[in-house]
Structure formats: C-alpha cells, structure tokens
Design a protein around this motif. Structure first.
Motif, PDB file in Angstrom:
ATOM      1  N   ILE A  32       0.859  -1.190   0.000  1.00  0.00           N
ATOM      2  CA  ILE A  32       0.000   0.000   0.000  1.00  0.00           C
ATOM      3  C   ILE A  32       0.890   1.233   0.000  1.00  0.00           C
ATOM      4  CG2 ILE A  32      -1.697   1.368   1.285  1.00  0.00           C
ATOM      5  CD1 ILE A  32      -2.903  -1.209   2.320  1.00  0.00           C
ATOM      6  N   LYS A  33       0.688   2.067  -0.979  1.00  0.00           N
ATOM      7  CA  LYS A  33       1.433   3.330  -1.004  1.00  0.00           C
ATOM      8  C   LYS A  33       0.482   4.441  -0.561  1.00  0.00           C
ATOM      9  CE  LYS A  33       3.644   6.555  -4.232  1.00  0.00           C
ATOM     10  NZ  LYS A  33       4.571   7.124  -3.255  1.00  0.00           N
ATOM     11  N   VAL A  34       0.875   5.170   0.450  1.00  0.00           N
ATOM     12  CA  VAL A  34       0.051   6.303   0.898  1.00  0.00           C
ATOM     13  C   VAL A  34       0.549   7.542   0.164  1.00  0.00           C
ATOM     14  CG1 VAL A  34      -0.661   7.697   2.861  1.00  0.00           C
ATOM     15  CG2 VAL A  34      -0.269   5.232   3.156  1.00  0.00           C
ATOM     16  N   TYR A  35      -0.346   8.217  -0.547  1.00  0.00           N
ATOM     17  CA  TYR A  35       0.039   9.443  -1.259  1.00  0.00           C
ATOM     18  C   TYR A  35      -0.082  10.666  -0.363  1.00  0.00           C
ATOM     19  CZ  TYR A  35       0.291   7.062  -5.734  1.00  0.00           C
ATOM     20  OH  TYR A  35       0.649   6.252  -6.759  1.00  0.00           O
ATOM     21  N   GLY A  36      -1.210  10.768   0.321  1.00  0.00           N
ATOM     22  CA  GLY A  36      -1.410  11.975   1.126  1.00  0.00           C
ATOM     23  C   GLY A  36      -2.205  11.668   2.378  1.00  0.00           C
ATOM     24  N   PHE A  37      -1.668  12.053   3.523  1.00  0.00           N
ATOM     25  CA  PHE A  37      -2.441  11.941   4.763  1.00  0.00           C
ATOM     26  C   PHE A  37      -3.361  13.143   4.892  1.00  0.00           C
ATOM     27  CE2 PHE A  37       0.948   8.966   5.764  1.00  0.00           C
ATOM     28  CZ  PHE A  37       0.246   7.982   6.431  1.00  0.00           C
ATOM     29  N   VAL A  38      -4.310  13.046   5.769  1.00  0.00           N
ATOM     30  CA  VAL A  38      -5.184  14.177   6.060  1.00  0.00           C
ATOM     31  C   VAL A  38      -4.563  14.919   7.241  1.00  0.00           C
ATOM     32  CG1 VAL A  38      -7.438  14.752   7.035  1.00  0.00           C
ATOM     33  CG2 VAL A  38      -7.260  13.220   5.069  1.00  0.00           C
ATOM     34  N   GLU A  39      -4.272  16.188   6.998  1.00  0.00           N
ATOM     35  CA  GLU A  39      -3.500  16.986   7.963  1.00  0.00           C
ATOM     36  C   GLU A  39      -3.973  16.867   9.397  1.00  0.00           C
ATOM     37  OE1 GLU A  39      -2.038  20.755   5.469  1.00  0.00           O
ATOM     38  OE2 GLU A  39      -3.099  21.219   7.318  1.00  0.00           O
ATOM     39  N   ASP A  40      -5.238  17.207   9.592  1.00  0.00           N
ATOM     40  CA  ASP A  40      -5.746  17.206  10.957  1.00  0.00           C
ATOM     41  C   ASP A  40      -7.095  16.490  10.942  1.00  0.00           C
ATOM     42  OD1 ASP A  40      -6.641  17.619  13.459  1.00  0.00           O
ATOM     43  OD2 ASP A  40      -6.706  19.808  13.337  1.00  0.00           O
ATOM     44  N   PRO A  41      -7.061  15.175  11.165  1.00  0.00           N
ATOM     45  CA  PRO A  41      -8.270  14.364  10.994  1.00  0.00           C
ATOM     46  C   PRO A  41      -9.475  14.870  11.795  1.00  0.00           C
ATOM     47  CG  PRO A  41      -6.368  12.961  11.364  1.00  0.00           C
ATOM     48  CD  PRO A  41      -5.909  14.361  11.569  1.00  0.00           C
ATOM     49  N   ASP A  42      -9.218  15.494  12.943  1.00  0.00           N
ATOM     50  CA  ASP A  42     -10.350  15.950  13.764  1.00  0.00           C
ATOM     51  C   ASP A  42     -11.099  17.103  13.121  1.00  0.00           C
ATOM     52  OD1 ASP A  42      -9.779  14.047  15.611  1.00  0.00           O
ATOM     53  OD2 ASP A  42      -8.484  15.372  16.804  1.00  0.00           O
ATOM     54  N   THR A  43     -10.411  17.852  12.257  1.00  0.00           N
ATOM     55  CA  THR A  43     -11.104  18.986  11.641  1.00  0.00           C
ATOM     56  C   THR A  43     -11.352  18.756  10.148  1.00  0.00           C
ATOM     57  OG1 THR A  43      -9.009  20.094  11.190  1.00  0.00           O
ATOM     58  CG2 THR A  43     -10.112  20.663  13.274  1.00  0.00           C
ATOM     59  N   TYR A  44     -11.074  17.544   9.667  1.00  0.00           N
ATOM     60  CA  TYR A  44     -11.325  17.258   8.238  1.00  0.00           C
ATOM     61  C   TYR A  44     -12.821  17.466   7.956  1.00  0.00           C
ATOM     62  CZ  TYR A  44     -11.751  14.566   3.877  1.00  0.00           C
ATOM     63  OH  TYR A  44     -12.026  14.162   2.594  1.00  0.00           O
ATOM     64  N   PRO A  45     -13.155  18.396   7.064  1.00  0.00           N
ATOM     65  CA  PRO A  45     -14.576  18.754   6.897  1.00  0.00           C
ATOM     66  C   PRO A  45     -15.464  17.600   6.420  1.00  0.00           C
ATOM     67  CG  PRO A  45     -13.138  20.385   5.855  1.00  0.00           C
ATOM     68  CD  PRO A  45     -12.264  19.222   6.239  1.00  0.00           C
ATOM     69  N   MET A  46     -14.881  16.617   5.755  1.00  0.00           N
ATOM     70  CA  MET A  46     -15.699  15.526   5.209  1.00  0.00           C
ATOM     71  C   MET A  46     -15.546  14.259   6.049  1.00  0.00           C
ATOM     72  SD  MET A  46     -17.311  16.784   2.585  1.00  0.00           S
ATOM     73  CE  MET A  46     -17.350  18.411   3.345  1.00  0.00           C
ATOM     74  N   SER A  47     -15.461  14.413   7.365  1.00  0.00           N
ATOM     75  CA  SER A  47     -15.334  13.253   8.247  1.00  0.00           C
ATOM     76  C   SER A  47     -16.449  12.251   7.947  1.00  0.00           C
ATOM     77  CB  SER A  47     -15.413  13.705   9.699  1.00  0.00           C
ATOM     78  OG  SER A  47     -16.644  14.352   9.895  1.00  0.00           O
ATOM     79  N   ALA A  48     -16.247  11.006   8.385  1.00  0.00           N
ATOM     80  CA  ALA A  48     -17.128   9.921   7.924  1.00  0.00           C
ATOM     81  C   ALA A  48     -18.568  10.002   8.437  1.00  0.00           C
ATOM     82  CB  ALA A  48     -16.516   8.581   8.305  1.00  0.00           C
ATOM     83  N   LYS A  49     -18.889  10.976   9.297  1.00  0.00           N
ATOM     84  CA  LYS A  49     -20.286  11.047   9.755  1.00  0.00           C
ATOM     85  C   LYS A  49     -21.188  11.681   8.690  1.00  0.00           C
ATOM     86  CE  LYS A  49     -20.636  15.397  12.007  1.00  0.00           C
ATOM     87  NZ  LYS A  49     -20.274  16.424  12.813  1.00  0.00           N
ATOM     88  N   ARG A  50     -22.487  11.643   8.937  1.00  0.00           N
ATOM     89  CA  ARG A  50     -23.425  12.198   7.962  1.00  0.00           C
ATOM     90  C   ARG A  50     -23.533  13.716   8.139  1.00  0.00           C
ATOM     91  NH1 ARG A  50     -29.490   9.891   7.075  1.00  0.00           N
ATOM     92  NH2 ARG A  50     -28.365   7.929   6.899  1.00  0.00           N
ATOM     93  N   HIS A  51     -23.398  14.455   7.033  1.00  0.00           N
ATOM     94  CA  HIS A  51     -23.459  15.915   7.106  1.00  0.00           C
ATOM     95  C   HIS A  51     -24.723  16.411   6.418  1.00  0.00           C
ATOM     96  CE1 HIS A  51     -19.284  16.005   8.419  1.00  0.00           C
ATOM     97  NE2 HIS A  51     -18.982  15.158   7.428  1.00  0.00           N
ATOM     98  N   SER A  52     -25.197  17.587   6.845  1.00  0.00           N
ATOM     99  CA  SER A  52     -26.389  18.133   6.191  1.00  0.00           C
ATOM    100  C   SER A  52     -25.989  18.657   4.804  1.00  0.00           C
ATOM    101  CB  SER A  52     -26.974  19.276   7.016  1.00  0.00           C
ATOM    102  OG  SER A  52     -26.162  20.422   6.850  1.00  0.00           O
TER     103      SER A  52
END
Ligand code: 4AD
Ligand code: MG
Length: 466
Positions: A97-117
């Motif tokens: 598995i090659k990782v290209y890009g991590f998510v800088e700050d997972p806690d503030t990632y706007p598209m987190s895995a929960k459901r958004h309005s």
C-alpha cells in the motif's frame, strides 16, 4: 502501475486470484486485534467502496496504515479474493500500500465519515464530491448528460456548439450579464454620458448568453436536426431552489417539425434519459432511495410508463380557477403560471408530467409562432411533479412579416436580429425546439430539493466562490 477501477472490480471484470492495483481515498478503517485492518477505499467510479484487507506483513502497517484516516489517498496492490463480507463479492488482500497523502488534521477534516447536512456540504463545494450523496448525484448527472447526447446522436441530430458570448437577448427578459474588458473605474462615456461600448473589446455591448436557441435555429436551417448543450447564464435575482445564475441547458431544434412533433421528442428524450439512468446508475439510485427520496426509482418508472398529459393554457387556467384551491398568486387568463400553479397541475390535478401548450403571446418571447386566434402562441412548457417547469419550448415564427410584427410590438430592435430574420428570407421552414434545464432534470431524478446541490459549483446571487 496499471490501475483498475472499483467499478470494474465490483462488476466482476477480474478473476479471483488476479493481481490488481486500486487507487482512491479512504472512507473508513476498522482494525482487528488479530493484526489486520479493513480499509474501505472509494475511487469515485461507482457508489460502493472496495474492501481492502491490510495486515501486519505490510512493511508500513504499523508506521502508516494504522494512522490512516478518512480522506487519505492511497494505492493498493494486492490479490483479488472472494469476499466473505455481505454486500460485496470481491475484496483485495493487499500486498503493498502506497500512501500518497495523509489528512492533515483528521479531527477537523470537513468531510469526516459522519453524515453531514446538505447545507453544510454546500459550504465545501471543493470537498463534497467525496461524500456518498454528492458522489451519487454527480455520477447520475454524468450519466444523464451521456444519455442526452446518445438520444440525439442515435436519432441523427447534430451537436452544435453555440457561443456563450453574444449580442442578442434571446428571451428578451433583460437578464443578461454584461461581458466587458472596460475598466470599471474609468468607463468611457459618449457625448450623451452613456457608456461608450465602441471602446469595449467587441466594439459593442456584449453579454453572456441566456440561451443558444437563436444560433441553433440557424444550424437547424441547414442540418435539419440539431441540438446544443452547454452553460447558459441569467442575471435573475431569484433566490429559489430552482434558479441558478449559471445553468446547463440542452436545446434541440428541428426543421419541418411543429409543436406536437416537438412535444413528442421532449417526451421520448426524458423517458430515454430516465431509462438510461435506471440502468447504468442503479447503485446510486438505490442509495438515493435509501437516503433522499423513497420514491425516486418509482417516480422514474411511472414516468417511463405514463403518457404525458397535454392541456392548453386556456384549459389549464380554467382548471386552476375552479379547483377551489387558494393560490398566493391569483389566477386569471393572461398570467404567467407561477410555480404553485405548475405544481398543482402536475402533482394534484394530472398527477403526471404535463405539457401545457398555447400560451398568451404577451407572456412569451418574440420568436414564438403566432396561432390563428391572434392571442396565443405555439409555446409549450413541460411541467414535472415536484419541480414544475423543466422544459420550455415552442414552434418558431417562420413567417417574416409576423416575426417583424412581434419584434416591433415588443419594442425590440429589428436591425439587431438581421441574421435571424435572414433565415425567414432564404428558404424558411416551419421549425420547433425546446430547452431542457439540466439541473432541474437532475433535481427531478434524484429528489435532491435544490439545484445548488446537483451542479458541481453553483452560481447564485452573491455567491461565486470556488
Ligand atoms: O423557458 P426557458 O427560458 O426557455 C428558453 O431559454 C428557450 N430559448 C429554450 C428553447 O426553446 N430552446 O428556459 C428553458 C429551461 C426551463 O424550462 C428551465 O428548466 C431552465 O431552462 N431554466 C433554469 N434552470 C435553472 N436556473 C434558471 N435560472 C433557469 N431558467 C430557466
Ligand atoms: Mg420558460
């Protein structure tokens, strides 16, 4: 590295045991105590994620895989296996598995895995395509565009690229955006103090087009059957769920065709598009049913199997006047139908798509063909339950004297239409066409209630971000 798509994997295009490389974005990661993790990877090619099994034999398992969060980009090389999990037939057992890009700050990632309005997602037009909902809507949009092109191409229509910059106001509604390279801080003025457009780039006042119709009529007068499909612009300050300042319109134009022939093409086209979407985007439509609108598939199936209702404007007014319903906007012959009237007709009266024909001339554009009664024109609007008008069209005035009379009556400048009038001077033919509002079509298909959510980057009053 030769990539395969999630769609091809899940469609069973590759044999179990083959080596594949899939690249995409992580949706979720689940770790097992036994030293392996399930990664759900999405590459946008279809609704479903591909499940990847990553275990501690990978050299970066501890250092990278266990830190992966939603949104990280990666490429997985591995062996295709039959999946034990329910809902998917295949999964990948990762060998690298090659990782290209991590998510800088997972806690503030706007598209987190929960459901958004959906309103929240609108604030992130650049990231929202990574969500299930916008992913599904945009794949459906793509398939609908493909179906429109196939429908017309299969029937021998020629696709014409009409200009986006124009000098004519097709609809005569004064909703044009000016295109200029004049310095707004130093606008040249003529003797009368008016803007001197002769100093402007085009040497005249130019606009963004509201419709490709006038231009596509010229091509239909040579190629018989044509269509244009592109963006159109309206500086209409309406903040509604069905208006955009930039929207896409498909406009077929047919020589030797009257209003009824035109309505028949509109009906065939819509049914063709819906059939194609149901066939090719079943996965996304099933998600839409689950998440957005329980009736989304049923509605399209009923539409495909129903004949359109047809009603004259004059009869539609009678229906509205006598239905006993209190409308905000009073009904009388001569009014332009408002959204509430259109929806009543489609949803409550006919309970099906309905074509309203022969509108009063005073509420319609100059180019529509005058009927023998001298009061109405051969116009048609297709109204769909849930949204109202999705198609507007007409038979065009092919008689020069009649056209000139309308141009004069409406206070338009005859000279400005010299080339359009020429079509009536040289081999004029009866011809008809219509415009399908593409975003309204996608709203109808998906049940997503706002045109802002079915176009990648919506342009509305006071909003041109991204
Ligand atoms: O009814 P309209 O204004 O018709 C025309 O422009 C004709 N020249 C078309 C033709 O005959 N070739 O617009 C056609 C369709 C409408 O039925 C509606 O679906 C959509 O375009 N539409 C809009 N969609 C989103 N935002 C807006 N501001 C729209 N205005 C019209
Ligand atoms: Mg209209």
């Amino acid at each position: 590295m030769s990539l395969v798509s999630a769609k091809d994997i899940l469609d069973g295009k590759y044999a179990v045991g083959s080596t594949v490389t899939l690249a995409g974005w992580l949706r979720t990661r689940r770790d097992s105590k036994a030293g392996f993790s399930f990664l759900a990877v999405n590459d946008g090619s279809c609704f479903n994620n591909v499940q990847v099994i990553a275990d501690k034999s990978l050299n970066n398992y501890e250092s990278e895989i266990l830190s992966l969060t939603t949104g990280c980009s990666l490429a997985v090389e591995g062996t295709l296996e039959a999946s034990q999990g329910k809902g998917q037939a295949f999964e990948i057992k990762a060998t690298a598995i090659k990782v290209y890009g991590f998510v800088e700050d997972p806690d503030t990632y706007p598209m987190s895995a929960k459901r958004h309005s959906i309103e929240y997602l609108r604030e992130y037009a650049h990231l929202r395509p990574r969500t299930n909902l916008i992913g599904a809507v945009m794949r459906i949009r793509n398939t609908a565009a493909y179906a429109i092109h196939s429908f017309f191409q299969e029937r021998g229509f020629m696709w014409v690229s009409t200009p986006l910059i124009t000098a004519s106001d097709c609809e005569g509604a004064g909703e044009m955006f000016t295109v200029t390279n004049l310095d707004l801080n130093n606008i040249p003025k003529d003797d009368k103090g008016q803007v001197d457009y002769s100093k402007d780039f085009f040497g005249r006042h130019a606009y963004l087009t509201v419709s490709g119709q006038l231009n596509v009529e010229t091509y239909a007068s040579a190629f018989s059957k044509c269509y244009t499909f592109g963006p159109t612009f309206r500086a209409e300050d309406s903040n509604t769920t069905r208006h955009l300042a930039e929207f896409w319109m498909c406009e077929p134009e047919m020589a030797f065709t009257d209003l009824n022939g035109c309505a028949a093409v509109a009906e065939d086209m819509l049914k063709y598009v819906f059939r194609t979407v149901l066939e090719l985007r079943r996965d996304d439509m099933e998600f839409i049913v689950e998440r957005v609108d329980k009736d989304a598939i049923g509605r399209l199936e009923r539409f495909i199997n129903a004949d359109f209702a047809q009603v004259d404007y004059t009869d539609a007014i009678k229906i509205l006047e006598t239905c006993g319903k209190k409308f905000e906007f009073p009904v009388k012959w001569g009014i332009d139908l408002q959204s509430e009237h259109e929806r009543y007709l489609a949803e409550e009266h006919f309970k099906s798509p309905v074509v309203v024909k022969n509108y009063p001339k005073d509420i319609k554009a100059f180019y529509m063909r005058m009927n023998d009664d001298g009061k109405t024109v051969a116009a048609m609007d297709v109204l769909a339950p849930g949204i109202g008008e999705i198609i507007g069209g007409s038979q065009r005035e092919e008689r020069l004297e009649m056209l000139d009379k309308r141009i004069e009556e409406m206070g338009l400048n005859k000279n400005a239409y010299w080339w359009y009038r020429d079509l009536r001077r040289y081999g004029s033919v009866p011809h008809s066409g219509f415009g399908l509002g593409f975003e309204r079509l996608i709203v109808y298909i998906t049940g997503v209630g706002n045109v802002r959510d079915v176009i990648p980057f919506p342009r509305t009053p006071r909003n041109a971000d991204f």
